[in-house]
Structure formats: C-alpha cells, structure tokens
Design a protein around this motif. Structure first.
Motif, PDB file in Angstrom:
ATOM      1  N   CYS A 226       0.812  -1.164  -0.114  1.00  0.00           N
ATOM      2  CA  CYS A 226       0.013   0.086  -0.025  1.00  0.00           C
ATOM      3  C   CYS A 226       0.812   1.212   0.055  1.00  0.00           C
ATOM      4  CB  CYS A 226      -0.961  -0.152   1.440  1.00  0.00           C
ATOM      5  SG  CYS A 226      -2.087  -1.264   1.089  1.00  0.00           S
ATOM      6  N   PHE A 227       2.344   1.185  -0.050  1.00  0.00           N
ATOM      7  CA  PHE A 227       3.071   2.228  -0.236  1.00  0.00           C
ATOM      8  C   PHE A 227       3.072   3.175   1.195  1.00  0.00           C
ATOM      9  CE2 PHE A 227       4.188   0.258  -4.150  1.00  0.00           C
ATOM     10  CZ  PHE A 227       5.231   0.898  -4.627  1.00  0.00           C
ATOM     11  N   VAL A 228       2.820   2.434   2.358  1.00  0.00           N
ATOM     12  CA  VAL A 228       2.938   3.352   3.375  1.00  0.00           C
ATOM     13  C   VAL A 228       4.391   3.876   3.743  1.00  0.00           C
ATOM     14  CG1 VAL A 228       3.327   1.365   4.998  1.00  0.00           C
ATOM     15  CG2 VAL A 228       2.098   3.335   5.783  1.00  0.00           C
ATOM     16  N   CYS A 229       5.669   3.205   3.484  1.00  0.00           N
ATOM     17  CA  CYS A 229       6.777   3.700   3.524  1.00  0.00           C
ATOM     18  C   CYS A 229       6.935   5.131   2.559  1.00  0.00           C
ATOM     19  CB  CYS A 229       7.958   2.827   3.389  1.00  0.00           C
ATOM     20  SG  CYS A 229       7.726   1.604   4.529  1.00  0.00           S
ATOM     21  N   ASN A 230       6.373   5.175   1.417  1.00  0.00           N
ATOM     22  CA  ASN A 230       6.334   6.127   0.327  1.00  0.00           C
ATOM     23  C   ASN A 230       5.746   7.409   0.810  1.00  0.00           C
ATOM     24  OD1 ASN A 230       5.875   7.099  -2.886  1.00  0.00           O
ATOM     25  ND2 ASN A 230       7.912   6.252  -2.090  1.00  0.00           N
ATOM     26  N   SER A 231       6.025   7.931   2.050  1.00  0.00           N
ATOM     27  CA  SER A 231       5.308   9.057   2.668  1.00  0.00           C
ATOM     28  C   SER A 231       6.191  10.126   2.817  1.00  0.00           C
ATOM     29  CB  SER A 231       4.252   8.825   3.838  1.00  0.00           C
ATOM     30  OG  SER A 231       3.715   7.675   3.759  1.00  0.00           O
ATOM     31  N   VAL A 232       5.664  11.248   2.909  1.00  0.00           N
ATOM     32  CA  VAL A 232       6.344  12.533   3.226  1.00  0.00           C
ATOM     33  C   VAL A 232       6.216  13.071   4.557  1.00  0.00           C
ATOM     34  CG1 VAL A 232       6.954  14.975   2.405  1.00  0.00           C
ATOM     35  CG2 VAL A 232       6.888  13.141   0.624  1.00  0.00           C
ATOM     36  N   ILE A 233       7.321  13.336   5.259  1.00  0.00           N
ATOM     37  CA  ILE A 233       7.061  14.004   6.591  1.00  0.00           C
ATOM     38  C   ILE A 233       7.576  15.320   6.992  1.00  0.00           C
ATOM     39  CG2 ILE A 233       7.377  13.691   9.146  1.00  0.00           C
ATOM     40  CD1 ILE A 233       7.546  10.856   8.602  1.00  0.00           C
ATOM     41  N   ASN A 234       6.701  16.121   7.190  1.00  0.00           N
ATOM     42  CA  ASN A 234       7.060  17.866   7.539  1.00  0.00           C
ATOM     43  C   ASN A 234       6.561  18.093   8.833  1.00  0.00           C
ATOM     44  OD1 ASN A 234       8.301  20.422   6.724  1.00  0.00           O
ATOM     45  ND2 ASN A 234       6.100  20.939   6.428  1.00  0.00           N
ATOM     46  N   GLY A 235       7.652  18.250   9.830  1.00  0.00           N
ATOM     47  CA  GLY A 235       6.991  18.374  10.958  1.00  0.00           C
ATOM     48  C   GLY A 235       6.417  17.423  11.667  1.00  0.00           C
ATOM     49  N   ASP A 236       5.179  17.998  12.193  1.00  0.00           N
ATOM     50  CA  ASP A 236       4.206  16.884  12.814  1.00  0.00           C
ATOM     51  C   ASP A 236       3.160  16.415  11.707  1.00  0.00           C
ATOM     52  OD1 ASP A 236       5.351  17.323  15.123  1.00  0.00           O
ATOM     53  OD2 ASP A 236       4.229  19.089  15.919  1.00  0.00           O
ATOM     54  N   VAL A 237       3.255  16.707  10.676  1.00  0.00           N
ATOM     55  CA  VAL A 237       2.394  16.217   9.452  1.00  0.00           C
ATOM     56  C   VAL A 237       2.989  15.179   8.653  1.00  0.00           C
ATOM     57  CG1 VAL A 237       1.091  16.844   7.452  1.00  0.00           C
ATOM     58  CG2 VAL A 237       1.295  18.269   9.269  1.00  0.00           C
ATOM     59  N   ILE A 238       2.159  14.182   8.415  1.00  0.00           N
ATOM     60  CA  ILE A 238       2.771  12.914   7.545  1.00  0.00           C
ATOM     61  C   ILE A 238       1.814  12.788   6.189  1.00  0.00           C
ATOM     62  CG2 ILE A 238       1.586  11.305   9.118  1.00  0.00           C
ATOM     63  CD1 ILE A 238       3.919   9.467   7.897  1.00  0.00           C
ATOM     64  N   PHE A 239       2.190  13.000   5.121  1.00  0.00           N
ATOM     65  CA  PHE A 239       1.484  12.936   3.807  1.00  0.00           C
ATOM     66  C   PHE A 239       1.484  11.651   3.299  1.00  0.00           C
ATOM     67  CE2 PHE A 239       2.950  17.267   4.340  1.00  0.00           C
ATOM     68  CZ  PHE A 239       1.791  18.142   4.338  1.00  0.00           C
ATOM     69  N   THR A 240       0.711  10.860   3.414  1.00  0.00           N
ATOM     70  CA  THR A 240       0.541   9.439   3.096  1.00  0.00           C
ATOM     71  C   THR A 240      -0.376   8.914   1.952  1.00  0.00           C
ATOM     72  OG1 THR A 240      -1.138   8.590   4.538  1.00  0.00           O
ATOM     73  CG2 THR A 240       0.869   8.957   5.612  1.00  0.00           C
ATOM     74  N   PRO A 241      -0.076   7.903   1.462  1.00  0.00           N
ATOM     75  CA  PRO A 241      -1.008   7.091   0.517  1.00  0.00           C
ATOM     76  C   PRO A 241      -2.124   6.922   1.336  1.00  0.00           C
ATOM     77  CG  PRO A 241       1.027   5.994   0.020  1.00  0.00           C
ATOM     78  CD  PRO A 241       1.067   7.031   1.146  1.00  0.00           C
ATOM     79  N   LEU A 242      -3.415   6.262   0.795  1.00  0.00           N
ATOM     80  CA  LEU A 242      -4.286   5.863   1.704  1.00  0.00           C
ATOM     81  C   LEU A 242      -3.895   4.573   2.680  1.00  0.00           C
ATOM     82  CD1 LEU A 242      -7.347   5.529  -0.721  1.00  0.00           C
ATOM     83  CD2 LEU A 242      -6.742   7.606   0.910  1.00  0.00           C
ATOM     84  N   ILE A 243      -4.422   4.712   3.999  1.00  0.00           N
ATOM     85  CA  ILE A 243      -3.813   3.772   4.839  1.00  0.00           C
ATOM     86  C   ILE A 243      -4.637   2.927   5.373  1.00  0.00           C
ATOM     87  CG2 ILE A 243      -2.760   3.487   7.286  1.00  0.00           C
ATOM     88  CD1 ILE A 243      -1.996   6.323   7.196  1.00  0.00           C
ATOM     89  N   ARG A 244      -4.612   1.685   4.907  1.00  0.00           N
ATOM     90  CA  ARG A 244      -5.748   0.435   5.066  1.00  0.00           C
ATOM     91  C   ARG A 244      -5.395  -0.479   6.359  1.00  0.00           C
ATOM     92  NH1 ARG A 244      -5.054   1.113  -0.622  1.00  0.00           N
ATOM     93  NH2 ARG A 244      -6.922   1.587  -1.685  1.00  0.00           N
ATOM     94  N   SER A 245      -4.148  -0.055   6.875  1.00  0.00           N
ATOM     95  CA  SER A 245      -3.772  -0.738   8.289  1.00  0.00           C
ATOM     96  C   SER A 245      -4.307  -0.048   9.322  1.00  0.00           C
ATOM     97  CB  SER A 245      -2.308  -1.155   8.125  1.00  0.00           C
ATOM     98  OG  SER A 245      -2.109  -1.852   9.301  1.00  0.00           O
ATOM     99  N   ARG A 246      -5.158  -0.692  10.141  1.00  0.00           N
ATOM    100  CA  ARG A 246      -5.569   0.165  11.478  1.00  0.00           C
ATOM    101  C   ARG A 246      -4.071   0.201  12.299  1.00  0.00           C
ATOM    102  NH1 ARG A 246     -11.002  -2.416  13.457  1.00  0.00           N
ATOM    103  NH2 ARG A 246     -12.263  -1.983  11.658  1.00  0.00           N
ATOM    104  N   ARG A 247      -3.225  -1.011  12.378  1.00  0.00           N
ATOM    105  CA  ARG A 247      -2.121  -1.070  13.206  1.00  0.00           C
ATOM    106  C   ARG A 247      -1.348   0.308  12.717  1.00  0.00           C
ATOM    107  NH1 ARG A 247       3.420  -3.633  13.143  1.00  0.00           N
ATOM    108  NH2 ARG A 247       3.233  -3.617  10.865  1.00  0.00           N
TER     109      ARG A 247
END
Length: 283
Positions: A226-247
């Motif tokens: 689901c490409f959760v690692c392919n996210s961008v973090i800026n300060g306290d904000v994390i821009f992610t693909p859609l997260i399907r994992s509750r964990r």
C-alpha cells in the motif's frame, strides 16, 4: 523542509515492463485524468500546509518523469544529478539538468560518472543534517556509492554516508513484487527515532545497521504494497497514501503525527506514490 519540487504528470503512463519494478504492467495502465487529479490534490495539500512547491513540466515520451524524487539529491547548496538504470528514464537527465541549473546555478549541479547508477532520493535519505542513508543493489550500484561518498565529503566532510545493501532483483521469485528503492520500504520517524521497515528487500546486515541507529518497526508485505513507506513527513504532518492498516494508522497517531492521506491508486500502478512524486530540497 520548506521547499519541494514536483513534476506535472502530463505525459505519465505505463507502456513498458521493467525487470526491477514488477508493479508496472502495460495491460493495467493508469487513468491519466485521475492521475492528474491525484497529483494536483497532493500539490494543493502541500501548499495549504505552507510548503513552497516548485513545478517541473513533464516531457513527451518520458512517462516516469513525474517521479521527480528520483531525479537527484539535494546536498547543502548543491544538487547531484541521477543516472538512471533503465533506458526508458535516461532521457530525463537532460531536462533535469536544465531545471536544476536554474534552481541551484549551473556550477552547483553536479554529475557522477556514466558508470555510476544512482536514482536520487529514491535511494538516498537524510535522517538528519549530517547523516545520509544510501540504499544500493537494485537500482543504485556500488560504483555510485563510492563516488557519492567522495563527492558528498568534498561538499561537507561532516556528512556521514551509511550504505544499506538490498537483495538483488534476481533474489525474488517471478511472482513477487520487487521493492527497488529505499523510499518504497523504509520511512524514518524523526520524532521517535524509529524506522518503519519492510525487511525483505534488505540484506540482513542492512537491518542490523538500522537497529544501531534507531528502533526498527517491521511492516507486512500487504502494508508495504500500500506504499505506506512512500510518505513525506514535514514536522508533525505526515502525507501518506491511503492507509488501510489500523495498526499503521494507530502507530502514526501514537507518535504524534497528523495524517494527511491521498489516493495514489494510479501512481501505485507504476510503483510510486507520495514520496516518489516529491523531491525534498535541503534547507
């Protein structure tokens, strides 16, 4: 991080197969209009939260150029251009050079030798101002590792480069997807000094190296795809693909991040998502 570069996906498509990226399938091409909307939503999200977005225009026949993170690496006031592994992307370098010459100045845009294969921030991640993680073994090669260490030390001897070896592409069974770049299988959470890692792409020694730097939190193949690692973090904000994992959602929230999700369905068809579309520029 106050400045980023994005490349408009005007010519984005999937028309070829790749030996190192089995997510690409010409029989399952992206909806290009939907891809443009997804890209625009991500760009607007960055702007809304205060990031300065520089735009590169895509070019005909360079359908992967929108994955601008692979174009090179920002190091202090310099920019090191990539040399792409696959022929279908090599034409990007001319346009990348022209663009980054305007952004950095021609004398500050640097090149590796032709033998050094390097795919930019896809395989290179600054975890702090003076520490660079460098994945290699699928797209980026060992010659590039050697040259980058030398070149980066010439820019600033204080920067330490930590190579992380990948398992080679031939390691994978034919029916298994290959995680070919560092930014597809590793995400650093600076606030808690943790690494979100899909361990299978890495050689064992790479995971041991990461464990010496911070805590390693392993994710599953489904979560990685689901490409959760392919996210961008800026300060306290994390821009992610859609997260399907509750964990994973709970994990981010527990660490104090505001999650801003984006549908990246069309770009995932080509093996990329939020981070692949985003080149971060050093402050």
């Amino acid at each position: 991080m106050a400045n980023i570069v994005m490349c408009r996906p005007t010519f984005f498509n999937v028309t070829r197969r790749s030996k190192t990226n089995r997510m690409m399938n010409p029989e399952n091409p992206p909806d290009r209009n939907l891809a443009m909307r997804q890209w625009t939503t991500l760009r607007d999200s960055y702007k809304r939260l205060g990031l300065n977005v520089h735009i590169v225009e895509g070019q005909p026949r360079l359908e992967d150029m929108t994955f601008i993170a692979n174009s090179g690496l920002s190091v202090r006031e310099y920019f090191i251009l990539s040399n792409f592994l696959e022929e279908g992307r090599r034409g990007e370098k001319t346009f990348n050079r022209e663009y980054f010459n305007t952004l950095y100045g021609a004398s500050n845009v640097l090149s590796l030798s032709n033998e050094a294969i390097f795919e930019g921030q896809g395989d290179a991640l600054f975890i702090d101002r003076d520490t660079l993680l460098l994945g290699y073994g699928v797209r980026t090669n060992e010659i590039a590792v050697e040259e980058l260490i030398s070149l980066i030390h010439s820019i600033d001897p204080a920067i330490g480069v930590i190579p992380l070896p990948f398992r080679p592409a031939y390691f994978y069974p034919l029916n298994e997807k290959i995680f070919y770049h560092l930014d597809t299988c590793l995400l650093r959470l600076k606030k808690s000094n943790e690494f979100l890692v899909y361990p299978r792409p890495f050689k064992d020694e790479a995971v041991k190296i990461l464990q010496k730097i911070g805590a390693v939190v392993e994710i599953t193949r489904d979560e990685a795809e689901c490409f959760v690692c392919n996210s961008v973090i800026n300060g306290d904000v994390i821009f992610t693909p859609l997260i399907r994992s509750r964990r994973i959602r709970s994990f981010f929230a527990r660490n104090g991040y505001k999650i801003v999700e984006h549908n990246m369905s069309e770009f995932i068809k080509s093996g990329g998502a939020v981070k692949c579309l985003t080149l971060e520029i050093c402050d």
